[in-house]
Motif scaffolding. Structure first.
Motif, PDB file in Angstrom:
ATOM      1  N   SER A  36       0.834  -1.195   0.000  1.00 21.48           N
ATOM      2  CA  SER A  36       0.000   0.000   0.000  1.00 21.48           C
ATOM      3  C   SER A  36       0.871   1.248   0.000  1.00 21.48           C
ATOM      4  O   SER A  36       2.024   1.221   0.464  1.00 21.48           O
ATOM      5  N   VAL A  37       0.319   2.334  -0.521  1.00 21.40           N
ATOM      6  CA  VAL A  37       1.031   3.602  -0.495  1.00 21.40           C
ATOM      7  C   VAL A  37       1.403   3.920   0.952  1.00 21.40           C
ATOM      8  O   VAL A  37       0.595   3.808   1.869  1.00 21.40           O
ATOM      9  N   GLY A  38       2.667   4.284   1.139  1.00 22.68           N
ATOM     10  CA  GLY A  38       3.173   4.560   2.471  1.00 22.68           C
ATOM     11  C   GLY A  38       4.030   3.444   3.031  1.00 22.68           C
ATOM     12  O   GLY A  38       4.752   3.648   4.015  1.00 22.68           O
ATOM     13  N   ASP A  39       3.961   2.259   2.399  1.00 21.20           N
ATOM     14  CA  ASP A  39       4.784   1.140   2.848  1.00 21.20           C
ATOM     15  C   ASP A  39       6.228   1.330   2.397  1.00 21.20           C
ATOM     16  O   ASP A  39       6.481   1.754   1.266  1.00 21.20           O
ATOM     17  N   ALA A  40       7.166   0.966   3.248  1.00 24.28           N
ATOM     18  CA  ALA A  40       8.583   1.032   2.914  1.00 24.28           C
ATOM     19  C   ALA A  40       9.097  -0.345   2.544  1.00 24.28           C
ATOM     20  O   ALA A  40       8.589  -1.364   3.011  1.00 24.28           O
ATOM     21  N   ASP A  41      10.108  -0.389   1.688  1.00 28.78           N
ATOM     22  CA  ASP A  41      10.725  -1.646   1.278  1.00 28.78           C
ATOM     23  C   ASP A  41      12.205  -1.383   1.017  1.00 28.78           C
ATOM     24  O   ASP A  41      12.621  -0.234   0.859  1.00 28.78           O
ATOM     25  N   THR A  42      12.990  -2.442   0.976  1.00 30.75           N
ATOM     26  CA  THR A  42      14.407  -2.308   0.688  1.00 30.75           C
ATOM     27  C   THR A  42      14.704  -2.787  -0.724  1.00 30.75           C
ATOM     28  O   THR A  42      14.039  -3.696  -1.233  1.00 30.75           O
ATOM     29  N   PHE A  43      15.708  -2.170  -1.342  1.00 31.77           N
ATOM     30  CA  PHE A  43      16.119  -2.514  -2.693  1.00 31.77           C
ATOM     31  C   PHE A  43      17.637  -2.549  -2.759  1.00 31.77           C
ATOM     32  O   PHE A  43      18.326  -1.746  -2.115  1.00 31.77           O
ATOM     33  N   LYS A  44      18.148  -3.477  -3.560  1.00 34.41           N
ATOM     34  CA  LYS A  44      19.578  -3.540  -3.837  1.00 34.41           C
ATOM     35  C   LYS A  44      19.837  -2.783  -5.132  1.00 34.41           C
ATOM     36  O   LYS A  44      19.232  -3.087  -6.165  1.00 34.41           O
ATOM     37  N   VAL A  45      20.741  -1.811  -5.075  1.00 31.25           N
ATOM     38  CA  VAL A  45      21.002  -0.929  -6.210  1.00 31.25           C
ATOM     39  C   VAL A  45      22.490  -0.973  -6.527  1.00 31.25           C
ATOM     40  O   VAL A  45      23.334  -0.910  -5.628  1.00 31.25           O
ATOM     41  N   LEU A  46      22.812  -1.098  -7.811  1.00 30.40           N
ATOM     42  CA  LEU A  46      24.215  -1.075  -8.222  1.00 30.40           C
ATOM     43  C   LEU A  46      24.891   0.212  -7.766  1.00 30.40           C
ATOM     44  O   LEU A  46      24.286   1.292  -7.812  1.00 30.40           O
ATOM     45  N   ASN A  47      26.145   0.111  -7.337  1.00 31.26           N
ATOM     46  CA  ASN A  47      26.879   1.326  -6.960  1.00 31.26           C
ATOM     47  C   ASN A  47      28.215   1.438  -7.680  1.00 31.26           C
ATOM     48  O   ASN A  47      29.135   2.097  -7.209  1.00 31.26           O
ATOM     49  N   SER A  48      28.294   0.803  -8.866  1.00 30.50           N
ATOM     50  CA  SER A  48      29.498   0.909  -9.687  1.00 30.50           C
ATOM     51  C   SER A  48      29.092   0.885 -11.154  1.00 30.50           C
ATOM     52  O   SER A  48      28.187   0.138 -11.539  1.00 30.50           O
ATOM     53  N   THR A  49      29.751   1.709 -11.949  1.00 28.32           N
ATOM     54  CA  THR A  49      29.499   1.698 -13.391  1.00 28.32           C
ATOM     55  C   THR A  49      30.428   0.739 -14.127  1.00 28.32           C
ATOM     56  O   THR A  49      30.327   0.590 -15.346  1.00 28.32           O
ATOM     57  N   SER A  50      31.308   0.085 -13.384  1.00 30.55           N
ATOM     58  CA  SER A  50      32.269  -0.815 -14.021  1.00 30.55           C
ATOM     59  C   SER A  50      32.134  -2.263 -13.568  1.00 30.55           C
ATOM     60  O   SER A  50      32.892  -3.123 -14.008  1.00 30.55           O
ATOM     61  N   SER A  51      31.184  -2.537 -12.681  1.00 34.32           N
ATOM     62  CA  SER A  51      30.998  -3.893 -12.174  1.00 34.32           C
ATOM     63  C   SER A  51      29.520  -4.145 -11.893  1.00 34.32           C
ATOM     64  O   SER A  51      28.807  -3.235 -11.437  1.00 34.32           O
ATOM     65  N   VAL A  52      29.064  -5.359 -12.164  1.00 33.78           N
ATOM     66  CA  VAL A  52      27.677  -5.722 -11.852  1.00 33.78           C
ATOM     67  C   VAL A  52      27.608  -6.484 -10.535  1.00 33.78           C
ATOM     68  O   VAL A  52      26.582  -7.073 -10.204  1.00 33.78           O
ATOM     69  N   ASN A  53      28.684  -6.464  -9.772  1.00 37.82           N
ATOM     70  CA  ASN A  53      28.739  -7.220  -8.524  1.00 37.82           C
ATOM     71  C   ASN A  53      28.756  -6.346  -7.279  1.00 37.82           C
ATOM     72  O   ASN A  53      28.797  -6.865  -6.163  1.00 37.82           O
ATOM     73  N   ASP A  54      28.729  -5.038  -7.444  1.00 39.66           N
ATOM     74  CA  ASP A  54      28.794  -4.117  -6.309  1.00 39.66           C
ATOM     75  C   ASP A  54      27.440  -3.441  -6.105  1.00 39.66           C
ATOM     76  O   ASP A  54      26.928  -2.776  -7.014  1.00 39.66           O
ATOM     77  N   TYR A  55      26.885  -3.613  -4.905  1.00 37.59           N
ATOM     78  CA  TYR A  55      25.548  -3.107  -4.610  1.00 37.59           C
ATOM     79  C   TYR A  55      25.528  -2.365  -3.291  1.00 37.59           C
ATOM     80  O   TYR A  55      26.364  -2.576  -2.422  1.00 37.59           O
TER      81      TYR A  55
END
Length: 227
Positions: A36-55
């Motif tokens: 529902s609107v207002g609910d919080a959730d966690t997400f894993k987001v990339l933090n490197s433009t040179s690797s797909v393994n860093d989140y």
């Protein structure tokens, strides 16, 4: 930088499609409770433009529940977009038109929606390398990988940053009128494309240059129609 980053993701998706040690999340039907609107959730987001393994892991709140998609905003950036602005973004995002042209996205967790997350983590991606990244979809999120996958349909995009605190200066007006009307269909096409090729037709992923070209076509079609 954005083009190079996107190419890295498309090439990596080709590797994912060939790696049968990964189990598609669709096989486990990770049904989630209704959000529902207002609910919080966690997400894993990339933090490197040179690797797909860093989140990094962020917390975002559901701010708009649309027809087939939900809009989340990083809690650190809660004031960057108003509820009315999010409603305007959603109103300009024609999912049905995208479906008519490109086909439909997957639904690996069976919740009937895909997520769009507005987060400074994407702004940080560009600034960390001296450029700009406007958004991304990465198909690892459709696989059952607890370390890197969000196990849902999701793509990520920048937040307005009018003072350049996070890197490149992005005014709210520019983001609302120029960036979001093109970023959303661009990344959504990548999501649809992976589903149509990998899950539906069970073939290799699209050539990265053509996949990117189709996303630019999606931008043009949706933006011109909106204008």
């Amino acid at each position: 930088m954005d083009d190079a980053f996107q190419k890295m993701l498309r090439v990596s998706e080709g590797d994912l499609a060939r790696d049968r040690s990964l189990t598609p999340a669709i096989s486990s039907r990770l049904l989630k409770e209704t959000r529902s609107v207002g609910d919080a959730d966690t997400f894993k987001v990339l933090n490197s433009t040179s690797s797909v393994n860093d989140y990094e892991t962020i917390t975002a709140t559901l701010r708009y529940a649309g027809d087939g998609f939900d809009l989340y905003v990083d809690n650190r950036n809660a004031d960057s977009l108003t509820d009315d602005e999010l409603a305007d973004i959603a109103a300009g995002f024609s999912v049905s038109a995208m479906h008519a042209i490109f086909g439909e996205e997957s639904d690996v967790n069976g919740d009937g929606v895909f997520d769009v997350v507005f987060t400074q983590a994407v702004n940080d991606l560009g600034s960390s390398s001296g450029g700009i990244v406007t958004g991304y979809f990465y198909a690892i999120d459709l696989f059952d990988d607890s370390d890197m996958s969000n196990q849902r349909e999701v793509f990520f995009t920048v937040v307005p940053d009018p003072h350049g605190d996070l890197g490149a200066t992005i005014s709210s007006a520019f983001a609302l009128s120029n960036l979001y009307p093109t970023i959303l269909p661009h990344e959504f096409q990548h999501m649809i494309n992976f589903n149509q090729r990998y899950f539906v037709n069970e073939v290799s992923t699209e050539n990265s240059w053509l996949n990117e070209g189709l996303s630019h076509l999606a931008e043009d079609v949706m933006y011109l129609n909106d204008g």
